[in-house]
Design a protein around this motif. Structure first.
Motif, PDB file in Angstrom:
ATOM      1  N   PHE A  74       0.923  -1.128   0.003  1.00 46.93           N
ATOM      2  CA  PHE A  74      -0.148  -0.074  -0.124  1.00 46.93           C
ATOM      3  C   PHE A  74       0.836   1.321  -0.114  1.00 46.93           C
ATOM      4  CE2 PHE A  74      -2.821  -3.063   2.626  1.00 46.93           C
ATOM      5  CZ  PHE A  74      -3.549  -3.282   1.518  1.00 46.93           C
TER       6      PHE A  74
ATOM      7  N   TYR B 199      -8.907 -15.566   6.846  1.00 46.74           N
ATOM      8  CA  TYR B 199      -9.642 -15.164   7.844  1.00 46.74           C
ATOM      9  C   TYR B 199     -10.704 -15.934   8.151  1.00 46.74           C
ATOM     10  CZ  TYR B 199      -6.337 -10.999   6.941  1.00 46.74           C
ATOM     11  OH  TYR B 199      -5.482 -10.262   6.715  1.00 46.74           O
TER      12      TYR B 199
ATOM     13  N   VAL C 120     -10.528  -9.508  13.905  1.00 50.58           N
ATOM     14  CA  VAL C 120     -10.285  -8.668  12.876  1.00 50.58           C
ATOM     15  C   VAL C 120     -11.202  -7.474  13.105  1.00 50.58           C
ATOM     16  CG1 VAL C 120      -9.775 -10.479  11.253  1.00 50.58           C
ATOM     17  CG2 VAL C 120     -11.963  -9.986  11.489  1.00 50.58           C
ATOM     18  N   ASN C 121     -11.495  -6.701  12.090  1.00 47.65           N
ATOM     19  CA  ASN C 121     -12.369  -5.328  12.464  1.00 47.65           C
ATOM     20  C   ASN C 121     -13.343  -5.280  11.135  1.00 47.65           C
ATOM     21  OD1 ASN C 121     -10.234  -4.866  10.253  1.00 47.65           O
ATOM     22  ND2 ASN C 121     -11.096  -3.068   9.933  1.00 47.65           N
ATOM     23  N   TRP C 122     -13.615  -6.173  10.445  1.00 45.39           N
ATOM     24  CA  TRP C 122     -14.511  -6.048   9.307  1.00 45.39           C
ATOM     25  C   TRP C 122     -15.584  -7.140   9.153  1.00 45.39           C
ATOM     26  CZ3 TRP C 122     -14.078 -10.655   6.806  1.00 45.39           C
ATOM     27  CH2 TRP C 122     -12.976 -11.402   6.990  1.00 45.39           C
TER      28      TRP C 122
ATOM     29  N   HIS D  24      -7.968  -4.089  14.264  1.00 46.52           N
ATOM     30  CA  HIS D  24      -7.322  -5.378  14.025  1.00 46.52           C
ATOM     31  C   HIS D  24      -6.218  -5.741  14.642  1.00 46.52           C
ATOM     32  CE1 HIS D  24      -6.067  -8.306  11.230  1.00 46.52           C
ATOM     33  NE2 HIS D  24      -7.268  -8.324  10.425  1.00 46.52           N
TER      34      HIS D  24
ATOM     35  N   ASP E   2      -5.343 -15.382   1.572  1.00 45.52           N
ATOM     36  CA  ASP E   2      -5.411 -14.519   2.869  1.00 45.52           C
ATOM     37  C   ASP E   2      -6.647 -15.226   3.841  1.00 45.52           C
ATOM     38  OD1 ASP E   2      -3.696 -13.184   1.834  1.00 45.52           O
ATOM     39  OD2 ASP E   2      -4.953 -11.327   1.545  1.00 45.52           O
TER      40      ASP E   2
ATOM     41  N   PHE F 141      -0.962 -11.540   9.331  1.00 51.47           N
ATOM     42  CA  PHE F 141      -1.494 -10.165   9.074  1.00 51.47           C
ATOM     43  C   PHE F 141      -1.711  -9.742  10.375  1.00 51.47           C
ATOM     44  CE2 PHE F 141      -3.936  -6.680   8.630  1.00 51.47           C
ATOM     45  CZ  PHE F 141      -3.448  -6.007   7.625  1.00 51.47           C
TER      46      PHE F 141
ATOM     47  N   GLU G 135      -7.546   0.495  10.595  1.00 53.37           N
ATOM     48  CA  GLU G 135      -7.886  -0.957  11.035  1.00 53.37           C
ATOM     49  C   GLU G 135      -7.289  -1.122  12.244  1.00 53.37           C
ATOM     50  OE1 GLU G 135      -5.885  -3.527   8.005  1.00 53.37           O
ATOM     51  OE2 GLU G 135      -7.785  -3.322   6.718  1.00 53.37           O
TER      52      GLU G 135
ATOM     53  N   ASN H 181      -2.044 -12.672  -3.434  1.00 52.65           N
ATOM     54  CA  ASN H 181      -3.128 -13.084  -2.356  1.00 52.65           C
ATOM     55  C   ASN H 181      -4.570 -13.019  -2.822  1.00 52.65           C
ATOM     56  OD1 ASN H 181      -2.883 -10.054  -2.437  1.00 52.65           O
ATOM     57  ND2 ASN H 181      -3.112 -10.101  -0.341  1.00 52.65           N
TER      58      ASN H 181
ATOM     59  N   ASN I  88      -3.037  -6.466  -4.384  1.00 52.74           N
ATOM     60  CA  ASN I  88      -3.500  -6.875  -3.000  1.00 52.74           C
ATOM     61  C   ASN I  88      -4.830  -7.460  -2.932  1.00 52.74           C
ATOM     62  OD1 ASN I  88      -2.710  -7.331   0.042  1.00 52.74           O
ATOM     63  ND2 ASN I  88      -4.731  -6.254   0.179  1.00 52.74           N
ATOM     64  N   GLU I  89      -5.355  -8.629  -3.034  1.00 48.51           N
ATOM     65  CA  GLU I  89      -6.645  -9.083  -2.960  1.00 48.51           C
ATOM     66  C   GLU I  89      -7.436  -8.564  -4.073  1.00 48.51           C
ATOM     67  OE1 GLU I  89      -8.371  -8.623   1.084  1.00 48.51           O
ATOM     68  OE2 GLU I  89      -7.417 -10.497   1.885  1.00 48.51           O
TER      69      GLU I  89
ATOM     70  N   GLU J 221      -1.771 -13.871   4.187  1.00 52.93           N
ATOM     71  CA  GLU J 221      -2.128 -13.264   5.604  1.00 52.93           C
ATOM     72  C   GLU J 221      -3.073 -14.279   6.555  1.00 52.93           C
ATOM     73  OE1 GLU J 221      -4.462  -9.703   4.586  1.00 52.93           O
ATOM     74  OE2 GLU J 221      -3.174  -9.088   3.164  1.00 52.93           O
TER      75      GLU J 221
ATOM     76  N   ARG K 213      -9.038   2.211  -0.451  1.00 49.74           N
ATOM     77  CA  ARG K 213      -8.182   1.414  -1.377  1.00 49.74           C
ATOM     78  C   ARG K 213      -8.874   0.957  -2.408  1.00 49.74           C
ATOM     79  NH1 ARG K 213      -6.448  -3.291   2.616  1.00 49.74           N
ATOM     80  NH2 ARG K 213      -8.585  -4.321   3.165  1.00 49.74           N
TER      81      ARG K 213
HETATM   82  C1  GAL Z   1      -7.195  -8.355   4.268  1.00 51.53           C
HETATM   83  C2  GAL Z   1      -6.158  -7.296   3.344  1.00 51.53           C
HETATM   84  C3  GAL Z   1      -5.240  -6.629   4.528  1.00 51.53           C
HETATM   85  C4  GAL Z   1      -6.149  -6.121   5.537  1.00 51.53           C
HETATM   86  C5  GAL Z   1      -6.849  -7.461   6.196  1.00 51.53           C
HETATM   87  C6  GAL Z   1      -7.432  -7.149   7.355  1.00 51.53           C
HETATM   88  O1  GAL Z   1      -8.255  -8.373   3.501  1.00 51.53           O
HETATM   89  O2  GAL Z   1      -5.505  -7.880   2.693  1.00 51.53           O
HETATM   90  O3  GAL Z   1      -4.993  -5.559   3.893  1.00 51.53           O
HETATM   91  O4  GAL Z   1      -6.915  -5.345   5.452  1.00 51.53           O
HETATM   92  O5  GAL Z   1      -7.693  -7.827   5.321  1.00 51.53           O
HETATM   93  O6  GAL Z   1      -7.991  -8.174   8.000  1.00 51.53           O
END
Ligand code: GAL
Length: 669
Positions: free
Chosen positions: A49, A281, A335-337, A380, A279, A367, A377, A255, A154-155, A329, A116
């Motif tokens: 980034f 999660y 996590v935050n999302w 996170h 990645d 990550f 984040e 990724n 990225n993703e 990752e 982003r």
């Molecule tokens: C991924 C992303 C990272 C970060 C992460 C947070 O999807 O590639 O940059 O945002 O999530 O969980």
């Protein structure tokens, strides 16, 4: 058709971490690097980034900080993974070329600067810029021995960015249609545009399939999704093309996020890469899949993820290139999302890491190194807290390092499977476009098949619809409305038993009902015709009998006429539910897991594949002579039949949220 086999051999297992030197005082870098090494990490990923720091103004580059960061990290003994920063075009670039920004297809507004992935895959300007910055970096660092390899972007496609309703996307789509159909009359006929006077007079009058009053024509939507998938692949291929001439002895990976979320043919996207990364999660993603529709499962596995869900994506990654992969990752804490973001149960970071390795990962990278105290984040977790104290994940990674030491001397070939699960992004597209039954989406059906196979301790290869199927004893095609000739060819080349789920073969390439009705081309394999389809509310299930037990039919129910085929199960009193012609079977309804388990046991038995019913929370998989067992439950779980095995980690009783690893006696060194 490319016929690739899984590669095997010794795997150099290792761990890594994602690091943002540009986020932290330079004074911290050396200590960060030293701590990474002390923890046992070998790889560090940087730069994905960092465009605004690498090129603060057009054509003005600042590599000094990056050089110093690489020097510090590599000097400490770490191998660097350098990323191209195309996921974050800087403000000067957007201001100079605002048409880089994508347009939200659902709401019609421009998706602006300030987070982003704010670029349009159809922007010729951005493609040029992305190739330019990728080449600049590759030229500078492409033969630097401190850089082990590259991550592109990225993703790709994350945050729903595959589709755009920009003027550029529209004109690119018009060009795609012209290439594809040649004559506008052909397009109108293929799409059935006469239906609501939707006929187009010319290619340049074609609209994007968004913002219509009611649903846009499904064929139009499908064409757009094919186009959008090709745009992403073209963008990514072009960036790699710009790098390759400068990259010497370094690999290039990307990724990935789950295939469904990319909306792209990920098998094609993976083609130019040396290997695939993913990645992982588990908690956030489980919540998205199960949260609304299977809340009891989502609650039960809130701190672990569903026992098969992470593995489903791991096996998907292994299938993309049919070889080992990396986790770029790995979730290290909350996590935050996701809608809610629980803390993983103690032990899960270790478990997820080892599970990824067991399913074919060579490297797992966490990550992120240090939790951010600023920007998006902050909530996170990282391996360090913002004040650099150690987070809960630290001790779990120390455990992983010990396990990897125990595994180091052993050959770890990729898992081998006798069962293949065939998937294709077009299935997801069709079932999203024509919802009919909202809960019968392709990926949910595929996941249900997968989890039932895994409950029977079956190793599964997740393969594309044009894969070589010759080595398999059993092939499952859970949901594939559009069947292409390549699949029919590879099915003809295998002696495997094949199970088709409902809706297979239900559409032509152009989203029409096949002339001979569903299952279209599959009628050469199973002699049936679909007369009608009903879909049921998700809270309704209807009982039927099979081999002396009662099971449930749900969500999607077909009425079929049976020609020269035998009926192995009836449901809704008289309707044919499971039909067979020799080695090919067709299932005409979605069911509960219990029925699939019963059916799969029969099919596995016929195919000579041994199975065992696994406890709810325990899953096993093997890499060569090494067996792994994972306990997703909180209570210890006994393993049976392993008395003669040598345990490399744990024992015949797997602790709650724990792992046991063994090897066959008398093999290897
Ligand atoms: C991924 C992303 C990272 C970060 C992460 C947070 O999807 O590639 O940059 O945002 O999530 O969980």
């Amino acid at each position: 058709m490319t016929k690739q086999k899984f590669t095997g051999g010794n795997a150099a297992l290792a761990l890594g971490v994602c690091y943002y030197p540009e986020h932290w005082p330079e004074d911290d870098w050396a200590d960060d690097a030293a701590q990474m090494v002390a923890l046992g990490l070998r790889f560090v990923r940087i730069g994905e980034f960092a465009w605004s720091r690498l090129e603060p103004r057009e054509g003005v580059f600042d590599f000094d900080w990056l050089d110093r960061a690489i020097h510090t990290l590599a000097g400490a003994g770490l191998q660097v993974i350098l990323c191209t920063p195309t996921a974050t075009p800087p403000k000067w670039l957007i201001d100079a070329h605002p048409d880089i920004l994508p347009v939200d297809p659902h709401h019609g507004h421009t998706r602006g600067f300030g987070s982003r992935r704010h670029y349009d895959f159809s922007s010729p300007q951005f493609l040029k810029e992305a190739q330019r910055i990728s080449a600049v970096l590759a030229r500078r660092y492409g033969d630097d021995s401190r850089i082990a390899g590259w991550q592109t972007d990225n993703e790709l496609c994350c945050h729903d960015t595959t589709h755009s309703a920009s003027p550029q996307a529209r004109s690119a789509f018009q060009g795609w249609c012209k290439n594809h159909y040649g004559e506008i009359e052909r397009l109108n006929a293929a799409w059935g545009n006469v239906f609501w006077s939707m006929e187009y007079p010319s290619f340049d009058s074609i609209e994007l399939p968004f913002a219509t009053v009611t649903e846009p024509n499904p064929a139009h939507q499908l064409a757009y999704r094919r186009f959008a998938s090709e745009q992403v692949i073209h963008f990514h291929d072009s960036c790699i093309d710009a790098m390759r001439p400068h990259v010497q002895g370094q690999w290039i990976t990307h990724n990935f996020i789950p295939m469904k979320d990319t909306q792209v043919d990920c098998f094609a996207l993976a083609r130019p890469l040396d290997f695939v990364s993913y990645d992982s999660y588990p908690l956030g993603r489980s919540e998205f899949l199960l949260g609304r529709e299977e809340p009891e499962l989502a609650q039960r596995y809130m701190r672990t993820g569903h026992p098969d869900y992470t593995a489903y994506y791991l096996d998907q990654c292994r299938g993309l290139k049919r070889q080992g992969f990396w986790i770029m990752e790995q979730q290290p804490g909350p996590v935050n999302w996701a809608p809610s973001n629980p803390r993983p149960a103690e032990g899960m970071v270790t478990l997820w890491t080892l599970e990824a390795i067991a399913h074919g990962a060579d490297v797992v990278s966490y990550f992120r190194w240090r939790q951010a105290a600023f920007a998006q984040e902050q909530m996170h977790a990282g391996l360090l807290r913002p004040d650099r104290s150690r987070s809960d994940a630290w001790a779990e990674i120390e455990t992983v390092v010990k396990v990897l030491d125990a595994l180091a001397p052993l050959p770890l070939p990729q898992p081998t499977a006798q069962v293949a699960l065939v998937v294709d992004v077009s299935a997801q597209w069709v079932t999203e476009i024509e919802k009919q039954g909202q809960h019968a989406e392709a990926q949910r059906v595929a996941f249900q098949f997968y989890r039932c196979l895994r409950q029977l301790d079956i190793t599964v290869d997740i393969v594309s619809a044009d894969a070589d199927l010759a080595g398999y004893a059993l092939v499952m095609v859970p949901s594939l409305p559009i069947v292409r000739p390549a699949l029919l060819e590879s099915l003809a080349d295998t002696s495997a038993a094949v199970l088709f789920g409902p809706r297979c073969g239900a559409k032509t390439e152009e989203f029409q009902i096949p002339p001979q009705r569903a299952p279209g081309a599959l009628q050469t394999l199973v002699d049936i015709r679909v007369n009608s389809v009903e879909t049921l509310r998700p809270d309704v299930a209807e009982g039927f009998d099979y081999q002396g037990n009662t099971f449930l039919s749900r969500l999607w129910c077909e009425d079929i006429s049976v020609g020269n085929a035998s009926v192995e199960m009836r449901y809704q009193s008289t309707r044919a539910g499971l039909v067979r012609n020799n080695r090919c079977l067709y299932l005409a309804t979605l069911t509960d897991d219990a029925f699939l388990l019963q059916l799969f046991k029969n099919l596995l038995g016929e195919a000579g594949i041994s199975w065992q019913a696994m406890p709810d929370d325990v899953r096993c998989i093997r890499r060569g002579e090494v067996g792994f067992a994972f306990n997703y439950g909180a209570r210890p779980a006994p393993l049976t039949g392993l008395a003669d095995k040598t345990f490399l980690w744990g024992s015949e009783e797997i602790p709650g949220h724990g792992v046991s690893i063994w090897r066959e006696p008398g093999t290897g060194s």
